[in-house]
Enzyme design. Structure first.
Site, short mmCIF file in Angstrom:
data_model
loop_
_atom_site.label_atom_id
_atom_site.label_comp_id
_atom_site.label_asym_id
_atom_site.label_seq_id
_atom_site.Cartn_x
_atom_site.Cartn_y
_atom_site.Cartn_z
N SER A 144 0.60 -1.72 -0.16
CA SER A 144 0.13 -0.07 -0.06
C SER A 144 1.22 1.33 -0.23
CB SER A 144 -0.70 0.15 1.01
OG SER A 144 -1.69 1.28 1.87
N TYR A 157 -2.22 -1.57 9.85
CA TYR A 157 -2.41 -1.66 7.91
C TYR A 157 -0.94 -0.89 7.81
CZ TYR A 157 -4.30 -1.22 3.53
OH TYR A 157 -4.24 -1.59 2.17
#
Length: 262
Positions: A144, A157
């Site tokens: 990400s 995350y």
């Protein structure tokens, strides 16, 4: 693209929807047979969709919870017992929500660590030696844009995606000379249900280009993988966001927090 049938398989995790399903479609288009893995029962239906679109493609749906310590070994053993030669491994399965670290349950924190770190690493540890022995293989890890900075409300995350980014870079260097390429894909916002965006926000994001469709992302990711790229960050807006946030001092992030901007 004309499909060229191959005997080898591409294994895609999180393949029942969104980005994972598009990775399966793109790789089927490249001629690979597909091992499609998901914890959702609809995986059987999605496998039927792939077969309908690519009649010559063999699709092996696997309904399995990858958020367990035993999952990688079980998946490797299944492929070995059925004689499925995995030439492409796509570590895509994951979970997401924006919430403070201490507001997450212990169960969710354990799940995200298993799905984003442990299981992908163990799948690589299982399948990469076979690729190395054959002198050919491809591994794509979905990271990400948040992997380069600790984003508040995304603490676990972004940290787990950072693990995938660093693991990908190191193994890219280690395995490239042995015929195995490892590519890390670092997207920003993607047009899936994962982010729970309102339809108007999704439409605006797609129009202005700061949200990418799963189809486009999958094509970019697979193209980078087969070109031997170590890492890609698709989209101009995503690259600019990455640069901007990394330049912000922690004091600015605390101010954003106090002002409840995010």
């Amino acid at each position: 693209m004309e499909r060229k049938n191959r005997p080898e398989y591409a294994l895609v995790t999180g393949a029942s929807s969104g980005i994972g399903f598009q990775y399966a479609r793109v790789l089927a288009g490249y001629g690979y047979n597909i091992v499609a893995v998901s914890n959702e029962a609809c995986m059987e239906e999605k496998a039927a969709e792939l077969r309908a679109e690519f009649p010559d493609c063999k699709v092996r749906p696997v309904v399995m919870d990858l958020g367990r310590v035993e999952a990688a070994g079980e998946l490797y053993d299944l492929c070995s017992s059925e004689g499925l030669t995995v030439e492409v491994l796509v570590n895509n399965a994951g979970v997401y929500h924006d919430r403070d670290f201490l507001d997450d349950s212990e169960a969710f924190t354990s799940l995200i660590l298993l799905l984003h770190c442990y299981t992908p690493a163990m799948l690589m540890h299982r399948f990469a030696p076979d690729m190395e022995a054959r002198g050919r293989g491809y591994i794509l890890n979905m990271s990400s844009v948040t992997s380069d900075f600790g984003a508040q409300r995304l603490s676990t995350y972004s940290s787990t995606k950072g693990f995938l980014r660093l693991l990908s870079r190191a193994t890219h260097v280690e395995l490239r000379s042995k015929g195995v390429n490892v590519t890390c894909v670092r997207p920003g916002a993607v047009a899936t249900t994962l982010y729970n965006l309102k339809p108007a926000a999704m439409k605006a994001g797609l129009f202005f280009g700061y949200i990418i469709t799963p189809e486009r992302l999958a094509r970019k990711g697979v193209r980078a993988l087969f070109r031997g790229r170590a890492q890609i960050t698709p989209g101009l807006y995503t690259k600019l966001l990455d640069l901007l946030v990394r330049l912000l001092p922690t004091s600015a992030l605390r101010l954003i927090r106090r002002l409840r901007i995010f």
